[in-house]
Design a protein around this motif. Structure first.
Motif, mmCIF file in Angstrom:
data_model
loop_
_atom_site.group_PDB
_atom_site.id
_atom_site.type_symbol
_atom_site.label_atom_id
_atom_site.label_comp_id
_atom_site.label_asym_id
_atom_site.label_seq_id
_atom_site.Cartn_x
_atom_site.Cartn_y
_atom_site.Cartn_z
ATOM 1 N N ALA A 107 -14.827 -66.113 23.628
ATOM 2 C CA ALA A 107 -13.530 -66.468 23.055
ATOM 3 C C ALA A 107 -12.989 -67.778 23.607
ATOM 4 C CB ALA A 107 -12.520 -65.353 23.297
ATOM 5 N N ALA A 108 -13.584 -68.281 24.686
ATOM 6 C CA ALA A 108 -13.185 -69.588 25.198
ATOM 7 C C ALA A 108 -13.446 -70.683 24.169
ATOM 8 C CB ALA A 108 -13.931 -69.900 26.489
ATOM 9 N N ARG A 109 -14.336 -70.395 23.203
ATOM 10 C CA ARG A 109 -14.645 -71.361 22.142
ATOM 11 C C ARG A 109 -13.883 -71.054 20.838
ATOM 12 N NH1 ARG A 109 -19.582 -70.807 20.466
ATOM 13 N NH2 ARG A 109 -20.308 -69.141 21.818
ATOM 14 N N VAL A 110 -12.892 -70.218 20.918
ATOM 15 C CA VAL A 110 -12.068 -69.887 19.748
ATOM 16 C C VAL A 110 -10.703 -70.542 19.882
ATOM 17 C CG1 VAL A 110 -10.921 -68.051 18.463
ATOM 18 C CG2 VAL A 110 -13.237 -67.695 19.351
ATOM 19 N N ARG A 111 -10.346 -71.361 18.905
ATOM 20 C CA ARG A 111 -8.987 -71.912 18.841
ATOM 21 C C ARG A 111 -8.239 -71.172 17.742
ATOM 22 N NH1 ARG A 111 -7.837 -77.975 18.477
ATOM 23 N NH2 ARG A 111 -5.852 -77.247 19.317
ATOM 24 N N PRO A 112 -7.183 -70.473 18.086
ATOM 25 C CA PRO A 112 -6.461 -69.719 17.059
ATOM 26 C C PRO A 112 -5.721 -70.647 16.105
ATOM 27 C CG PRO A 112 -5.306 -69.598 19.158
ATOM 28 C CD PRO A 112 -6.606 -70.285 19.428
ATOM 29 N N VAL A 113 -5.808 -70.311 14.829
ATOM 30 C CA VAL A 113 -5.042 -70.995 13.787
ATOM 31 C C VAL A 113 -3.918 -70.055 13.364
ATOM 32 C CG1 VAL A 113 -5.077 -71.963 11.459
ATOM 33 C CG2 VAL A 113 -7.047 -72.290 12.990
ATOM 34 N N PHE A 114 -2.693 -70.481 13.567
ATOM 35 C CA PHE A 114 -1.530 -69.676 13.214
ATOM 36 C C PHE A 114 -1.028 -70.131 11.846
ATOM 37 C CE2 PHE A 114 -1.701 -69.603 17.848
ATOM 38 C CZ PHE A 114 -1.555 -68.242 18.113
ATOM 39 N N GLY A 115 -1.265 -69.306 10.837
ATOM 40 C CA GLY A 115 -0.860 -69.650 9.488
ATOM 41 C C GLY A 115 0.602 -69.315 9.254
ATOM 42 N N SER A 116 1.326 -70.232 8.601
ATOM 43 C CA SER A 116 2.738 -69.959 8.339
ATOM 44 C C SER A 116 2.919 -68.758 7.417
ATOM 45 C CB SER A 116 3.416 -71.200 7.753
ATOM 46 O OG SER A 116 2.926 -71.522 6.470
ATOM 47 N N PRO A 130 2.657 -72.930 23.726
ATOM 48 C CA PRO A 130 3.245 -73.314 25.016
ATOM 49 C C PRO A 130 2.837 -74.713 25.441
ATOM 50 C CG PRO A 130 1.482 -71.723 25.316
ATOM 51 C CD PRO A 130 1.747 -71.783 23.848
ATOM 52 N N THR A 131 1.679 -75.169 24.955
ATOM 53 C CA THR A 131 1.254 -76.554 25.125
ATOM 54 C C THR A 131 0.818 -77.078 23.756
ATOM 55 O OG1 THR A 131 -1.097 -76.104 25.518
ATOM 56 C CG2 THR A 131 0.392 -75.988 27.427
ATOM 57 N N PRO A 132 0.807 -78.388 23.546
ATOM 58 C CA PRO A 132 0.432 -78.932 22.234
ATOM 59 C C PRO A 132 -0.989 -78.611 21.813
ATOM 60 C CG PRO A 132 1.610 -80.581 23.522
ATOM 61 C CD PRO A 132 1.306 -79.440 24.452
ATOM 62 N N GLU A 133 -1.857 -78.267 22.770
ATOM 63 C CA GLU A 133 -3.261 -77.979 22.461
ATOM 64 C C GLU A 133 -3.558 -76.483 22.418
ATOM 65 O OE1 GLU A 133 -5.177 -80.278 21.563
ATOM 66 O OE2 GLU A 133 -4.154 -82.081 22.282
ATOM 67 N N ALA A 134 -2.532 -75.640 22.523
ATOM 68 C CA ALA A 134 -2.763 -74.197 22.639
ATOM 69 C C ALA A 134 -3.333 -73.575 21.375
ATOM 70 C CB ALA A 134 -1.459 -73.494 23.025
ATOM 71 N N GLY A 135 -3.155 -74.208 20.262
ATOM 72 C CA GLY A 135 -3.663 -73.684 19.002
ATOM 73 C C GLY A 135 -3.372 -74.679 17.900
ATOM 74 N N ARG A 158 8.500 -78.023 16.773
ATOM 75 C CA ARG A 158 7.706 -76.901 17.286
ATOM 76 C C ARG A 158 6.232 -77.013 16.890
ATOM 77 N NH1 ARG A 158 9.501 -75.263 21.426
ATOM 78 N NH2 ARG A 158 8.038 -73.548 21.237
ATOM 79 N N TRP A 159 5.851 -78.063 16.198
ATOM 80 C CA TRP A 159 4.462 -78.200 15.781
ATOM 81 C C TRP A 159 3.571 -78.575 16.963
ATOM 82 C CZ3 TRP A 159 5.195 -81.768 10.876
ATOM 83 C CH2 TRP A 159 5.887 -81.038 9.894
ATOM 84 N N PRO A 160 2.342 -78.054 16.992
ATOM 85 C CA PRO A 160 1.377 -78.486 18.007
ATOM 86 C C PRO A 160 0.791 -79.843 17.638
ATOM 87 C CG PRO A 160 0.342 -76.949 16.523
ATOM 88 C CD PRO A 160 1.784 -77.032 16.096
ATOM 89 N N ARG A 161 -0.193 -80.273 18.394
ATOM 90 C CA ARG A 161 -0.765 -81.598 18.154
ATOM 91 C C ARG A 161 -1.496 -81.671 16.819
ATOM 92 N NH1 ARG A 161 -0.702 -85.067 21.876
ATOM 93 N NH2 ARG A 161 -0.760 -83.525 23.551
ATOM 94 N N GLN A 162 -2.151 -80.567 16.414
ATOM 95 C CA GLN A 162 -2.916 -80.558 15.169
ATOM 96 C C GLN A 162 -2.290 -79.570 14.184
ATOM 97 O OE1 GLN A 162 -6.793 -79.882 17.214
ATOM 98 N NE2 GLN A 162 -7.535 -81.508 15.884
ATOM 99 N N VAL A 163 -2.119 -80.032 12.953
ATOM 100 C CA VAL A 163 -1.502 -79.226 11.906
ATOM 101 C C VAL A 163 -2.354 -79.326 10.637
ATOM 102 C CG1 VAL A 163 0.509 -78.985 10.375
ATOM 103 C CG2 VAL A 163 0.843 -79.452 12.818
#
Length: 232
Positions: A107-116, A130-135, A158-163
């Motif tokens: 799971a260290a290689r899984v980046r969660p995508v939080f869909g609106s 909690p950080t811009p790279e958290a997901g 509230r957006w992270p670095r990647q959207v």
């Protein structure tokens, strides 16, 4: 333009996404690979795009709240050098953490995508990054309707670095990329790194998307149909 290949999973197999109408999805038929076994499809896509990133939409989780953990674990085991961007219908940060715990060390290689479309509240959105790279945040809409109980579209602070800009009715279609929405969002948050999703037909579309400021684009149908050569 960076291509990020997509695997849509439903009932244990890779399926063909069509305009976000999930009841119509059928097992994948592709020029890249025989059959619709998820690992074989993922390998073919990553090879075609020379990609170390794979976007996975777990539709059983998104629609019914039942993650396909065994299939996800098999993908991680078979693709040890690949990072999975995973949309599994996460309603909040706890849901993402729970599924990652089931997947173990990989799971260290899984980046969660939080869909609106899945986030349940403003508080849930606030806790996801909690950080811009958290997901990764996916801003989802179908036509003129924003799928957004958490109000994510209107909270760029509230957006992270990647959207991801996910225009569902253009997924698996020949409608072309939604560059108008991309332009509006970039004007609101110039520092955000935007990834498009849906509608890309060919290399000309990718060039237009790059000129519009997209960092990358999620692709599947155009690759499977042979309409998009990754070198374009």
């Amino acid at each position: 333009m960076r291509l990020i290949p997509v695997v849509d999973l439903m009932h244990g197999v890779a399926v063909r996404a069509q305009r976000g109408e999930r009841g119509t999805y059928r097992p994948l038929v592709s020029r890249l690979v025989d059959g619709h076994e998820p690992v074989a499809v993922a390998r073919a896509l990553c090879r075609a795009c020379a990609s170390a990133t794979l976007y996975v939409a777990d539709l059983d989780a998104i629609v019914d709240g039942r993650p396909q953990a065994d299939v996800l674990a098999a993908l991680l085991a078979a693709l040890p050098g690949v990072e999975l961007w995973l949309d599994a219908g996460f309603t909040d940060a706890t849901a993402a953490a729970t599924l990652r715990a089931r997947l173990g060390a990989a799971a260290a290689r899984v980046r969660p995508v939080f869909g609106s479309e899945s986030l349940v509240s403003r508080a849930a959105l606030d806790a996801c990054f909690p950080t811009p790279e958290a997901g990764i945040l996916s801003l989802d809409r179908r036509g003129a309707q924003r799928l957004d109980a958490a109000g994510a579209w209107d909270r760029p602070e509230r957006w992270p670095r990647q959207v991801i800009v996910m225009t569902l009715e253009r997924v698996g279609s020949d409608a072309g990329p939604d560059l108008e929405t991309m332009a509006v969002l970039r004007a609101r948050s110039p520092a955000t790194r935007f990834i498009g999703a849906g509608g890309v037909r060919d290399g000309a579309d990718l060039r237009r998307a790059r000129e519009a400021g997209a960092e990358a684009w999620l692709v599947a149908s155009a690759l499977h149909d042979g309409r998009l050569a990754p070198e374009a």
